[in-house]
Design a protein around this motif. Structure first.
Motif, short mmCIF file in Angstrom:
data_model
loop_
_atom_site.label_atom_id
_atom_site.label_comp_id
_atom_site.label_asym_id
_atom_site.label_seq_id
_atom_site.Cartn_x
_atom_site.Cartn_y
_atom_site.Cartn_z
N VAL A 237 24.64 42.95 43.67
CA VAL A 237 25.32 43.80 44.66
C VAL A 237 26.72 43.20 44.81
CG1 VAL A 237 25.30 44.76 46.99
CG2 VAL A 237 23.13 44.23 45.84
N TYR A 238 27.71 43.93 44.32
CA TYR A 238 29.07 43.39 44.20
C TYR A 238 29.97 43.93 45.31
CZ TYR A 238 33.76 42.60 42.41
OH TYR A 238 35.07 42.24 42.29
N LEU A 239 30.57 43.04 46.05
CA LEU A 239 31.47 43.44 47.13
C LEU A 239 32.92 43.44 46.64
CD1 LEU A 239 31.84 44.13 50.16
CD2 LEU A 239 32.12 41.68 50.57
N THR A 240 33.59 44.59 46.82
CA THR A 240 34.98 44.75 46.37
C THR A 240 35.88 44.77 47.59
OG1 THR A 240 34.01 46.34 44.85
CG2 THR A 240 36.41 46.13 44.84
N VAL A 241 36.66 43.72 47.76
CA VAL A 241 37.60 43.68 48.89
C VAL A 241 39.05 43.65 48.43
CG1 VAL A 241 35.96 42.57 50.45
CG2 VAL A 241 37.52 41.15 49.11
N LEU A 242 39.29 43.18 47.21
CA LEU A 242 40.66 43.19 46.67
C LEU A 242 40.97 44.62 46.21
CD1 LEU A 242 40.45 39.94 44.48
CD2 LEU A 242 41.40 40.18 46.79
N PRO A 243 42.25 44.97 46.13
CA PRO A 243 42.59 46.34 45.70
C PRO A 243 42.04 46.63 44.31
CG PRO A 243 44.54 45.18 46.52
CD PRO A 243 43.45 44.16 46.42
N VAL A 244 41.27 47.69 44.21
CA VAL A 244 40.48 47.94 43.01
C VAL A 244 41.34 48.35 41.80
CG1 VAL A 244 39.95 50.34 43.58
CG2 VAL A 244 38.27 48.97 42.31
N GLY A 245 42.63 48.59 42.05
CA GLY A 245 43.53 48.86 40.93
C GLY A 245 43.89 47.60 40.16
N HIS A 246 43.48 46.45 40.66
CA HIS A 246 43.71 45.18 39.95
C HIS A 246 42.60 44.97 38.91
CE1 HIS A 246 47.12 43.28 41.72
NE2 HIS A 246 46.62 43.19 42.95
N ASN A 247 43.00 44.40 37.79
CA ASN A 247 42.04 44.09 36.72
C ASN A 247 40.85 43.25 37.22
OD1 ASN A 247 41.40 43.99 33.90
ND2 ASN A 247 42.18 41.89 33.83
N PHE A 248 41.14 42.27 38.08
CA PHE A 248 40.12 41.31 38.52
C PHE A 248 38.94 42.03 39.22
CE2 PHE A 248 39.80 37.35 41.59
CZ PHE A 248 38.55 37.03 41.07
N PRO A 249 39.17 42.75 40.34
CA PRO A 249 38.04 43.42 40.98
C PRO A 249 37.54 44.64 40.21
CG PRO A 249 40.06 43.95 42.15
CD PRO A 249 40.42 42.92 41.12
N LEU A 250 38.37 45.16 39.31
CA LEU A 250 37.93 46.35 38.58
C LEU A 250 36.99 46.00 37.43
CD1 LEU A 250 38.16 49.42 38.15
CD2 LEU A 250 40.08 48.98 36.60
N ALA A 251 37.31 44.91 36.72
CA ALA A 251 36.63 44.74 35.44
C ALA A 251 36.26 43.30 35.08
CB ALA A 251 37.50 45.32 34.33
N ASN A 252 36.38 42.35 36.03
CA ASN A 252 36.07 40.95 35.69
C ASN A 252 35.00 40.38 36.60
OD1 ASN A 252 39.40 39.84 34.71
ND2 ASN A 252 38.00 41.21 33.71
N PRO A 253 33.76 40.62 36.47
CA PRO A 253 33.17 41.84 35.92
C PRO A 253 33.43 43.02 36.85
CG PRO A 253 31.54 40.06 36.11
CD PRO A 253 32.74 39.66 36.91
N GLY A 254 33.56 42.73 38.17
CA GLY A 254 34.04 43.72 39.10
C GLY A 254 33.21 44.99 39.15
N VAL A 255 33.87 46.05 39.54
CA VAL A 255 33.20 47.35 39.74
C VAL A 255 32.57 47.82 38.43
CG1 VAL A 255 33.66 49.78 40.21
CG2 VAL A 255 34.73 48.01 41.64
N LEU A 256 33.36 47.79 37.35
CA LEU A 256 32.84 48.33 36.09
C LEU A 256 31.73 47.45 35.52
CD1 LEU A 256 36.20 49.58 34.53
CD2 LEU A 256 34.43 50.92 35.67
N GLY A 257 31.87 46.12 35.68
CA GLY A 257 30.82 45.22 35.19
C GLY A 257 29.52 45.38 35.96
N THR A 258 29.63 45.71 37.24
CA THR A 258 28.43 45.93 38.05
C THR A 258 27.72 47.20 37.59
OG1 THR A 258 29.55 44.91 39.92
CG2 THR A 258 27.59 46.19 40.42
N LEU A 259 28.50 48.27 37.40
CA LEU A 259 27.89 49.53 36.95
C LEU A 259 27.30 49.35 35.56
CD1 LEU A 259 30.64 52.01 38.21
CD2 LEU A 259 28.47 51.45 39.30
#
Ligand code: J2J
Length: 547
Positions: A237-259
């Protein structure tokens, strides 16, 4: 450089990356339905009261993709996306991926200066914005930006405040009609793995931010490797608090890695500790990613917090310098394991491994996520390697590190070597075990709580003011955000300037608030280097002495 502004990987390497299955020639949109078929009724995205299952996400994204097509968007087009952390962001992203339309990811904090330059540079066909965010009218901003662009640029608005001539995105997000037939129609239109999936903004050292084109193949590989290294799974269960347009919360593994892993993404609009801790308790969050400045706020708040944070297993920290002392204190304070991340929108990502001994977990920024990542430490500004374990500038290449910025041949001649290495501008050393330690940087940026601010961008804009004859933007150390922007100026004869007037003038010129100088120093003359540029080293020393 090819005609379309992309710098391709050399053919022999591309072949090697394909053969090794780094690149699968599969667009990101295809994964959406693979996940929906596998995990359909499971919750994929949580945003306040709104909970989307994997199946819903796929159906809504397809519905939106078809509507966007009706509005004229086609494979190879791009759209500027400036959305806060919200469920619509995820649907918009996947609708774009399905069509082969590349979103250009901006931050909600960006204003006219950034939006206009990037939209014109990439040549976007549409702008996607919220109606308002934090009391700012993004709809009006988008119309002003669109009016200044050549051709017709549609404005798509998320939120109840959407008004004609804006297109109301929520009305477009519908899953009505024959889902299977639409899925097939969109599958038939799918882009190739080598197409551009999305554009990211570079941390930037130039007057106008640079843009990084990431392909479906390279981005998918980056997501897959990060998810693997961080052991993401269905229980994540991944919590996204940084702006999701950034590579880090989007894809490291971030939102996309969680999905990618069948987990659940929880989106929050801000990293405020009270909101974050309530979400951790309510959703049983297992992992979150933050920058060091946010980690410090969370640690202080955790000391007298009555929320149950026991579900938290890992916190990913990266984006700016973290001292070993602070690193060692984070795990105990938050009751979880720290994983340090050293990454960049240009590609390369390093993680400290789960279960690493303290000297690695606290004292290094980790090792590359792929065996195909190449790292070379050189004497700054050259291609001459330094001795093993010595400090130097890090150069890198690999299967998810593109070979150049988008439509930027002049900048590429500076930022990439002829052999295709990306010059990170970071000073590092690599330990005998292969872990990277970030020691500093040579690039002219200011790192404010993980947000990179190009000194050149601030200086260029400041020098347009009638009061200023010469300006140099330099970082000043700050205990809360790491660094703040200080502008050192020489004024025009008989002119005066205050910090308030400077801030108001730059804001009026459309500069994002986080880039506006927070300190102003007026000098009779700036020190110069032998080539006639402001001597920033001397200025930094001078300010430190005066502090
Ligand atoms: C020191 N400096 C760091 C670290 C990045 C994951 C994590 C971060 C970013 C990011 C990212 C650092 N210690 N641990 O994209 O996917 C500085 C370096 C680097 C620059 C890149 C990701 N982690 N940095 O911060 O593109 O100077 O990406 O070159 O915004 O941040 O900035 P950016």
């Amino acid at each position: 450089m090819t005609k379309d502004g992309l710098v391709p990987w050399p053919e022999d390497l591309a072949y090697a990356y394909r053969t090794a299955e780094c690149w699968r020639n599969r667009p990101l949109g295809a994964y959406l339905w693979e996940w929906a078929d596998r995990w359909g009724p499971q919750v994929a995205v949580v945003d306040g009261d709104r909970r989307l299952t994997y199946r819903e996400l796929a159906e809504l994204a397809d519905g939106l993709a078809e509507r966007l097509r009706e509005h004229g968007l086609r494979r190879g087009d791009s759209v500027l996306v400036q959305l806060p952390n919200c469920w619509e962001f995820v649907v918009v992203m996947f609708a774009c991926f399905r069509l082969g339309v590349a979103p250009v990811l901006m931050l909600p904090q960006h204003r006219e200066h950034e939006l206009s330059a990037i939209a014109a540079h990439v040549g976007v066909r549409a702008l996607v914005v919220p109606d308002t965010w934090r009391d700012y009218d993004h709809q009006a901003l988008a119309h002003r930006v669109a009016a200044g662009l050549p051709g017709r640029t549609a404005v798509l608005v998320v939120g109840a405040g959407s008004r004609a001539p804006s297109v109301d995105v929520r009305r477009l997000i519908q899953a009505e009609g024959d889902v299977e037939a639409r899925r097939q129609r969109l599958d038939d239109l799918a882009p190739s793995g080598a197409d551009v999936a999305l554009f990211l903004l570079s941390g930037g050292t130039t007057a106008v931010p640079k843009v990084i084109a990431r392909t479906h193949d390279d981005y998918e590989y980056n997501i897959r490797r990060c998810a693997d290294v961080c052991r993401f799974g269905r229980d994540t269960v991944y919590l996204t608090v940084l702006p999701v347009g950034h590579n880090f919360p989007l894809a490291n593994p971030g939102v996309l890695g969680t999905l990618y892993s069948g987990g659940r993404v929880v989106l929050l609009p801000s990293p405020r500790p009270d909101l974050a801790f309530a979400a951790i308790e309510a959703e049983r969050v297992t992992v979150a990613s933050v920058v060091p400045a946010v980690a410090v706020r969370w640690m202080a708040a955790a000391a007298d917090c009555d929320r149950d944070l026991s579900s938290l297993r890992h916190v990913h920290i990266g984006g700016s310098m973290l001292s070993p002392q602070l690193a060692a204190a984070i795990g105990p304070a938050l009751g979880c394991e720290l994983q340090q991340v050293y990454g960049m929108a240009e590609g390369l990502v390093c993680y400290t491994p789960i279960g690493a001994p303290p000297e690695v977990a606290h004292g290094t920024q980790g090792r590359p996520i792929s065996p195909f990542d190449e790292l070379l430490v050189v004497e700054p500004g050259t291609s001459r390697p330094v001795p093993a374990s010595a400090v130097g500038e890090l150069l890198t290449r690999g299967p998810y590190t593109p070979r150049g910025y988008y439509r930027a041949p002049d900048q590429n001649a500076v930022s990439y070597t002829a052999a295709g290495w990306y010059r990170t501008g970071d000073l590092v050393r690599i330990t005998p075990a292969g872990d990277v330690v970030v020691c500093g940087r040579i690039k002219d940026v200011i790192n404010r709580a993980g947000e990179k601010i190009s000194a050149g961008e601030v200086e260029t804009l400041a020098q347009e003011l009638p009061e200023i004859a010469e300006a140099a933007a330099i970082p000043v150390p700050d205990p809360v955000v790491g660094e703040r922007v200080c502008l050192v100026v020489r004024l025009q004869p008989r002119r005066r300037l205050t910090l308030d007037r400077l801030a108001a003038a730059l804001t009026a010129r459309g500069l994002a608030a986080f880039k506006v100088p927070e300190r102003l120093v007026v000098l009779d003359a700036l020190p110069h280097t032998p080539v006639g540029k402001p001597d920033k080293k001397a200025l930094r020393l001078m300010l430190r002495r005066d502090a």
